[in-house]
Design a protein around this motif. Structure first.
Motif, mmCIF file in Angstrom:
data_model
loop_
_atom_site.group_PDB
_atom_site.id
_atom_site.type_symbol
_atom_site.label_atom_id
_atom_site.label_comp_id
_atom_site.label_asym_id
_atom_site.label_seq_id
_atom_site.Cartn_x
_atom_site.Cartn_y
_atom_site.Cartn_z
ATOM 1 N N GLY A 82 38.720 42.655 -20.936
ATOM 2 C CA GLY A 82 38.001 43.732 -21.191
ATOM 3 C C GLY A 82 38.994 44.705 -22.146
ATOM 4 N N MET A 83 40.147 44.558 -22.143
ATOM 5 C CA MET A 83 41.292 45.070 -23.103
ATOM 6 C C MET A 83 40.939 44.454 -24.635
ATOM 7 S SD MET A 83 45.322 44.795 -23.243
ATOM 8 C CE MET A 83 45.266 42.968 -23.912
ATOM 9 N N PHE A 84 40.719 43.173 -24.747
ATOM 10 C CA PHE A 84 40.436 42.708 -26.101
ATOM 11 C C PHE A 84 38.990 43.204 -26.231
ATOM 12 C CE2 PHE A 84 43.132 38.994 -25.325
ATOM 13 C CZ PHE A 84 43.863 39.019 -26.817
ATOM 14 N N GLY A 85 38.061 43.395 -25.565
ATOM 15 C CA GLY A 85 36.656 43.991 -25.843
ATOM 16 C C GLY A 85 36.950 45.173 -26.449
ATOM 17 N N PHE A 86 37.852 46.175 -25.714
ATOM 18 C CA PHE A 86 37.798 47.375 -26.095
ATOM 19 C C PHE A 86 38.589 47.751 -27.703
ATOM 20 C CE2 PHE A 86 39.654 51.795 -26.771
ATOM 21 C CZ PHE A 86 38.412 52.565 -26.372
ATOM 22 N N THR A 87 39.680 47.267 -27.540
ATOM 23 C CA THR A 87 40.485 47.290 -28.570
ATOM 24 C C THR A 87 39.935 46.765 -30.038
ATOM 25 O OG1 THR A 87 41.979 45.246 -28.087
ATOM 26 C CG2 THR A 87 42.920 47.553 -27.374
ATOM 27 N N LEU A 88 39.372 45.395 -29.943
ATOM 28 C CA LEU A 88 38.492 44.711 -30.972
ATOM 29 C C LEU A 88 37.592 45.615 -31.749
ATOM 30 C CD1 LEU A 88 38.575 41.029 -29.890
ATOM 31 C CD2 LEU A 88 40.159 42.146 -31.665
ATOM 32 N N SER A 89 36.870 46.352 -30.610
ATOM 33 C CA SER A 89 35.670 47.181 -30.964
ATOM 34 C C SER A 89 36.077 48.529 -31.518
ATOM 35 C CB SER A 89 34.748 47.420 -29.867
ATOM 36 O OG SER A 89 33.778 48.158 -29.993
ATOM 37 N N TRP A 90 37.230 48.891 -31.002
ATOM 38 C CA TRP A 90 37.513 50.342 -31.271
ATOM 39 C C TRP A 90 37.755 50.517 -32.819
ATOM 40 C CZ3 TRP A 90 37.852 55.187 -29.809
ATOM 41 C CH2 TRP A 90 38.747 56.135 -29.960
ATOM 42 N N ASP A 91 38.623 49.522 -33.326
ATOM 43 C CA ASP A 91 38.993 49.662 -34.987
ATOM 44 C C ASP A 91 38.370 48.596 -35.870
ATOM 45 O OD1 ASP A 91 39.935 47.160 -34.135
ATOM 46 O OD2 ASP A 91 42.280 47.438 -34.378
ATOM 47 N N GLU A 92 37.339 48.415 -35.554
ATOM 48 C CA GLU A 92 36.318 47.198 -36.122
ATOM 49 C C GLU A 92 35.640 48.122 -37.259
ATOM 50 O OE1 GLU A 92 34.749 44.330 -37.933
ATOM 51 O OE2 GLU A 92 36.039 44.124 -36.445
ATOM 52 N N ILE A 93 35.716 47.511 -38.633
ATOM 53 C CA ILE A 93 35.210 48.396 -39.610
ATOM 54 C C ILE A 93 34.025 47.288 -40.281
ATOM 55 C CG2 ILE A 93 35.467 48.979 -41.950
ATOM 56 C CD1 ILE A 93 38.257 50.274 -41.086
ATOM 57 N N ALA A 94 34.609 46.028 -40.717
ATOM 58 C CA ALA A 94 33.603 45.233 -41.611
ATOM 59 C C ALA A 94 32.388 44.772 -40.747
ATOM 60 C CB ALA A 94 34.341 43.949 -41.733
ATOM 61 N N ARG A 95 32.521 44.354 -39.639
ATOM 62 C CA ARG A 95 31.169 44.179 -38.942
ATOM 63 C C ARG A 95 30.147 45.289 -38.610
ATOM 64 N NH1 ARG A 95 31.642 38.710 -36.366
ATOM 65 N NH2 ARG A 95 33.734 37.779 -37.065
ATOM 66 N N THR A 96 30.720 46.744 -38.561
ATOM 67 C CA THR A 96 30.057 47.892 -38.265
ATOM 68 C C THR A 96 29.479 48.268 -39.781
ATOM 69 O OG1 THR A 96 31.716 48.426 -36.830
ATOM 70 C CG2 THR A 96 30.132 49.902 -37.104
ATOM 71 N N SER A 127 32.673 56.006 -31.111
ATOM 72 C CA SER A 127 33.453 54.910 -30.864
ATOM 73 C C SER A 127 33.710 54.551 -29.683
ATOM 74 C CB SER A 127 34.704 54.966 -31.766
ATOM 75 O OG SER A 127 34.463 54.861 -33.239
ATOM 76 N N LEU A 128 34.288 55.789 -28.753
ATOM 77 C CA LEU A 128 34.612 55.562 -27.373
ATOM 78 C C LEU A 128 33.237 55.007 -26.810
ATOM 79 C CD1 LEU A 128 36.796 55.913 -25.529
ATOM 80 C CD2 LEU A 128 35.989 58.221 -24.970
ATOM 81 N N MET A 129 32.191 55.534 -26.699
ATOM 82 C CA MET A 129 31.112 54.830 -26.203
ATOM 83 C C MET A 129 30.692 53.525 -26.374
ATOM 84 S SD MET A 129 27.204 56.461 -25.925
ATOM 85 C CE MET A 129 26.787 56.520 -27.789
ATOM 86 N N LEU A 130 30.568 53.199 -27.773
ATOM 87 C CA LEU A 130 30.520 51.719 -28.309
ATOM 88 C C LEU A 130 31.515 51.140 -27.734
ATOM 89 C CD1 LEU A 130 28.709 49.839 -29.860
ATOM 90 C CD2 LEU A 130 30.273 50.644 -32.007
ATOM 91 N N GLY A 131 32.731 51.298 -27.867
ATOM 92 C CA GLY A 131 33.841 50.434 -27.216
ATOM 93 C C GLY A 131 33.668 50.037 -25.693
ATOM 94 N N THR A 132 33.134 51.042 -25.026
ATOM 95 C CA THR A 132 32.829 51.032 -23.461
ATOM 96 C C THR A 132 31.695 50.196 -23.108
ATOM 97 O OG1 THR A 132 33.828 53.346 -23.054
ATOM 98 C CG2 THR A 132 32.769 52.322 -21.437
ATOM 99 N N VAL A 133 30.744 50.182 -23.939
ATOM 100 C CA VAL A 133 29.681 49.450 -23.490
ATOM 101 C C VAL A 133 29.935 47.835 -24.168
ATOM 102 C CG1 VAL A 133 27.192 49.017 -24.308
ATOM 103 C CG2 VAL A 133 28.070 51.286 -23.912
ATOM 104 N N VAL A 134 30.674 47.906 -25.143
ATOM 105 C CA VAL A 134 30.942 46.595 -25.648
ATOM 106 C C VAL A 134 31.926 45.868 -24.599
ATOM 107 C CG1 VAL A 134 32.476 45.234 -27.362
ATOM 108 C CG2 VAL A 134 30.739 46.934 -28.153
ATOM 109 N N THR A 135 32.943 46.572 -24.057
ATOM 110 C CA THR A 135 33.656 46.161 -23.002
ATOM 111 C C THR A 135 33.067 45.436 -21.796
ATOM 112 O OG1 THR A 135 35.569 47.503 -23.742
ATOM 113 C CG2 THR A 135 35.701 46.513 -21.601
ATOM 114 N N GLY A 136 32.136 46.339 -21.432
ATOM 115 C CA GLY A 136 31.499 45.997 -20.253
ATOM 116 C C GLY A 136 30.598 44.650 -20.319
ATOM 117 N N LEU A 137 29.728 44.643 -21.424
ATOM 118 C CA LEU A 137 29.164 43.455 -21.653
ATOM 119 C C LEU A 137 29.903 42.291 -22.100
ATOM 120 C CD1 LEU A 137 26.217 44.886 -24.094
ATOM 121 C CD2 LEU A 137 25.926 44.301 -21.811
#
Length: 299
Positions: free
Chosen positions: A225-239, A79-89
């Motif tokens: 970046g904050m939105f990107g990480f926090t939205l990715s960090w706890d996302e369930i349905a789209r994952t 989750s940490l790696m995915l959130g970091t990549v999502v944030t950067g992109l």
């Protein structure tokens, strides 16, 4: 003429009813989170409900030891790696799109509506669609490898579904529209006179962007970046339908709610929430610092 002190402090008649409603709303919003925080610090005899039995870090130690066959540490790192990549992109693509949309683009309105359309689509539908697309890719690649006679590659091929392929795309359908909306709003209020002044002083377009535009929009980039990480960090349905054969931490947490019957599940929820709060705190501090620097440069 100054009013008497008792008249200056008088509040409208509707203040206290509205304050009560607001207080109840905050309790409704944050009460469950505070409950989980409190129950996660119970002693060894603690249960899933009140009353609180003891006070210790026992369930955090249990969490560190693992919850059955679930590797919490691996899910956390994924989750940490995915959130970091999502944030950067999300940050890079939002900034580039914001710069592009400062000029009139043919078909730009249609492109914008397509980009933000995923916000109104049900998350599970988006996840199913992405999962289906990648399964079609799997079928096509397997047929291609079979036609080429590449049996060795065919045996080693699993699926294109994965953390940094389908899951990454699913998360970007959620985070990128927010980044685009923020960046478009920022550039709509951006004063081009700063760039013109830089060009008059001999700055190249790249120098103008790095030394003028980027510092001014820095706080907004941190917010994206904050939105990107926090939205990715706890996302369930789209994952759920697009992750493949691995799980992120929210998916593991969702699965554990039906099998773990100890406060260890609360400890896990506390850890994930603390990570989100830390990211938000760091982002707010960074945005405030960049905002002060930007203001100092303008003055």
């Amino acid at each position: 003429m100054l009013k008497p002190h008792h008249l200056r402090d008088a509040r409208p008649a509707g203040f206290w009813p509205l304050a009560l409603v607001f207080g109840l709303f905050l309790l409704f919003l944050y009460g469950p989170m505070l409950t989980i925080f409190v129950l996660s610090f119970q002693g060894p005899e603690g249960g899933l409900t009140f009353p609180l039995r003891g006070l210790s870090l026992h369930w955090f130690h249990k969490l560190a030891e693992g919850l059955g066959t679930v590797d919490i540490g691996a899910a956390f790192r994924r989750s940490l790696m995915l959130g970091t990549v999502v944030t950067g992109l999300t940050v890079v693509l939002s900034v580039l799109a914001g710069l592009a949309f400062r000029k009139k683009l043919r078909g730009g309105d249609a492109l914008f509506y397509i980009a933000v359309a995923s916000l109104i689509m049900p998350s599970i539908i988006v996840s199913l669609g992405i999962g289906l697309q990648f399964r079609l890719v799997d079928t096509g690649l397997k047929e291609l490898l079979t036609a080429m006679g590449a049996d060795n590659l065919l045996e080693g091929y699993g699926t294109a579904l994965g953390l940094l392929t389908s899951a990454l795309g699913a998360h970007l359908t959620w985070t990128l529209p927010f980044g685009l909306l923020i960046m478009f709003a920022v550039f709509n209020r951006f004063n081009p006179a700063y760039e013109e002044a830089a060009r008059d002083l001999g700055a190249t377009p790249w120098q103008g962007f790095v030394h003028v535009v980027l510092p001014l929009i820095g706080p907004s980039i941190v917010g994206i970046g904050m939105f990107g990480f926090t939205l990715s960090w706890d996302e369930i349905a789209r994952t759920s339908q697009a992750i493949g054969d691995v799980n992120t931490l929210p998916l593991e947490l969702q699965g554990l709610t039906s099998t773990v019957t100890t406060p260890a599940i609360y400890a896990l929820g506390t850890v994930t929430t603390v990570v989100s709060l830390l990211v938000m705190g760091l982002a707010l501090c960074a945005a405030a610092l960049l905002g002060r620097r930007s203001k100092a440069r303008r003055t």
